[in-house]
Enzyme design. Structure first.
Site, PDB file in Angstrom:
ATOM      1  N   ASP A 296      -7.132  -6.613   3.282  1.00  0.00           N
ATOM      2  CA  ASP A 296      -6.472  -5.331   3.507  1.00  0.00           C
ATOM      3  C   ASP A 296      -6.627  -4.937   4.970  1.00  0.00           C
ATOM      4  O   ASP A 296      -7.746  -4.724   5.442  1.00  0.00           O
ATOM      5  CB  ASP A 296      -7.107  -4.271   2.601  1.00  0.00           C
TER       6      ASP A 296
ATOM      7  N   MET B 219     -12.116   4.649  -1.050  1.00  0.00           N
ATOM      8  CA  MET B 219     -12.846   4.801   0.214  1.00  0.00           C
ATOM      9  C   MET B 219     -13.532   6.166   0.180  1.00  0.00           C
ATOM     10  O   MET B 219     -13.165   7.101   0.894  1.00  0.00           O
ATOM     11  CB  MET B 219     -11.884   4.667   1.395  1.00  0.00           C
TER      12      MET B 219
ATOM     13  N   MET C  43     -12.142  -6.179   4.028  1.00  0.00           N
ATOM     14  CA  MET C  43     -11.374  -5.359   4.960  1.00  0.00           C
ATOM     15  C   MET C  43     -11.149  -6.142   6.247  1.00  0.00           C
ATOM     16  O   MET C  43     -12.100  -6.624   6.871  1.00  0.00           O
ATOM     17  CB  MET C  43     -12.108  -4.052   5.253  1.00  0.00           C
TER      18      MET C  43
ATOM     19  N   SER D 267       0.837  -1.205   0.000  1.00  0.00           N
ATOM     20  CA  SER D 267       0.000   0.000   0.000  1.00  0.00           C
ATOM     21  C   SER D 267       0.866   1.247   0.000  1.00  0.00           C
ATOM     22  O   SER D 267       1.624   1.493   0.944  1.00  0.00           O
ATOM     23  CB  SER D 267      -0.918   0.012   1.215  1.00  0.00           C
TER      24      SER D 267
ATOM     25  N   ASP E 273      -4.769   3.765  -1.895  1.00  0.00           N
ATOM     26  CA  ASP E 273      -5.945   4.099  -1.092  1.00  0.00           C
ATOM     27  C   ASP E 273      -6.377   5.539  -1.345  1.00  0.00           C
ATOM     28  O   ASP E 273      -5.612   6.482  -1.097  1.00  0.00           O
ATOM     29  CB  ASP E 273      -5.639   3.911   0.394  1.00  0.00           C
TER      30      ASP E 273
ATOM     31  N   HIS F  31      -8.221   1.623  -4.490  1.00  0.00           N
ATOM     32  CA  HIS F  31      -9.255   1.353  -3.487  1.00  0.00           C
ATOM     33  C   HIS F  31      -9.921   2.676  -3.124  1.00  0.00           C
ATOM     34  O   HIS F  31      -9.337   3.505  -2.425  1.00  0.00           O
ATOM     35  CB  HIS F  31      -8.591   0.694  -2.280  1.00  0.00           C
TER      36      HIS F  31
ATOM     37  N   HIS G 170      -1.123  -1.034  -4.163  1.00  0.00           N
ATOM     38  CA  HIS G 170      -2.454  -0.709  -3.662  1.00  0.00           C
ATOM     39  C   HIS G 170      -2.496   0.789  -3.366  1.00  0.00           C
ATOM     40  O   HIS G 170      -1.642   1.319  -2.646  1.00  0.00           O
ATOM     41  CB  HIS G 170      -2.733  -1.512  -2.388  1.00  0.00           C
TER      42      HIS G 170
ATOM     43  N   MET H 278      -8.988   8.351  -0.193  1.00  0.00           N
ATOM     44  CA  MET H 278      -9.869   8.658   0.937  1.00  0.00           C
ATOM     45  C   MET H 278     -10.374  10.094   0.820  1.00  0.00           C
ATOM     46  O   MET H 278      -9.588  11.002   0.529  1.00  0.00           O
ATOM     47  CB  MET H 278      -9.132   8.442   2.256  1.00  0.00           C
TER      48      MET H 278
END
Length: 219
Positions: A176, A69, A138, A9, A36, A67, A34, A38
């Site tokens: 994850d 979020m 998750m 990540s 993330d 990913h 990965h 957000m």
């Protein structure tokens, strides 16, 4: 069983040196990076958007596992597809239209992935498993790195394995949160085959840390 894949990540990397961090990851034998995303709404933290992903894309041939979020992820799919995402993961909890949003990812030429939080049952995504290339379970609550692995989430992986076999489906199962050289074996045993690791990978020599994960998977 699908091939095992390591997905470090980038959230735990040095934000000022993404190009160098990506080059470093490419030497480890990891298959994915990965990423993330957000928004400060679906989760409290804010990370970065499609512009940063687009800036990273020329510097790596790794699979970009994005990913999201974010609330209403369907509003952002085209941006991340244009930015160079190979996989886009969206939360079942973040949209009222998970079926249509996953279709939109596929239509954008990207592999769709659906995500469930620790408190969300597999039943919530049962009717869209035929649309996805990956299910992300998750193993911590989303939004913060460095959390402790939740072993009870392994039951969801086992349930997904059964659903995949019974229905003749073909999707990866990704985990994850709290993944290290100990917990990766628990997730593998349950049936996961893609393993996101952030804090663990970047806390030391990246190549050596990824090697310990691969060794644990091959044990």
């Amino acid at each position: 069983m699908n091939t095992y894949k390591i997905a470090p990540s980038i959230l735990s990397a040095d934000y000022a040196n993404f190009e160098a961090e990506l080059k470093k990851l490419e030497t480890t034998g990891a298959e994915y990076v990965h990423i993330d995303i957000m928004d400060g709404h679906f989760v409290p933290n804010i990370s970065f958007g499609a512009g940063v992903v687009a800036a990273m894309r020329p510097h790596s041939k790794l699979v970009f596992d994005c990913h999201l979020m974010v609330s209403n992820p369907e509003h952002h799919i085209e941006d991340f597809a244009r930015a160079g995402a190979d996989i886009i993961s969206i939360h079942a909890e973040a949209t009222l239209h998970i079926h249509g949003a996953l279709q939109k990812i596929r239509a954008a030429g990207v592999k769709p992935s659906v995500v469930i939080n620790p408190g969300t049952p597999v039943e919530a995504v049962k009717n869209v498993l035929n649309l996805v290339d990956q299910v992300l379970v998750m193993t911590v609550n989303p939004g913060f790195g460095g959390q402790a692995f939740l072993p009870e989430t392994m039951d969801k992986i086992r349930e997904l394995v059964v659903l995949r076999e019974v229905n003749g489906l073909n999707f990866d199962i990704e985990v994850d949160g709290g993944i290290d050289n100990q917990t990766v074996g628990l997730a593998k045993e349950a049936g996961a085959n893609v393993f996101v690791a952030g804090s663990y990978v970047f806390k030391g020599d990246v190549k050596a840390q990824v090697a310990t994960l691969k060794d644990a998977l091959n044990a």
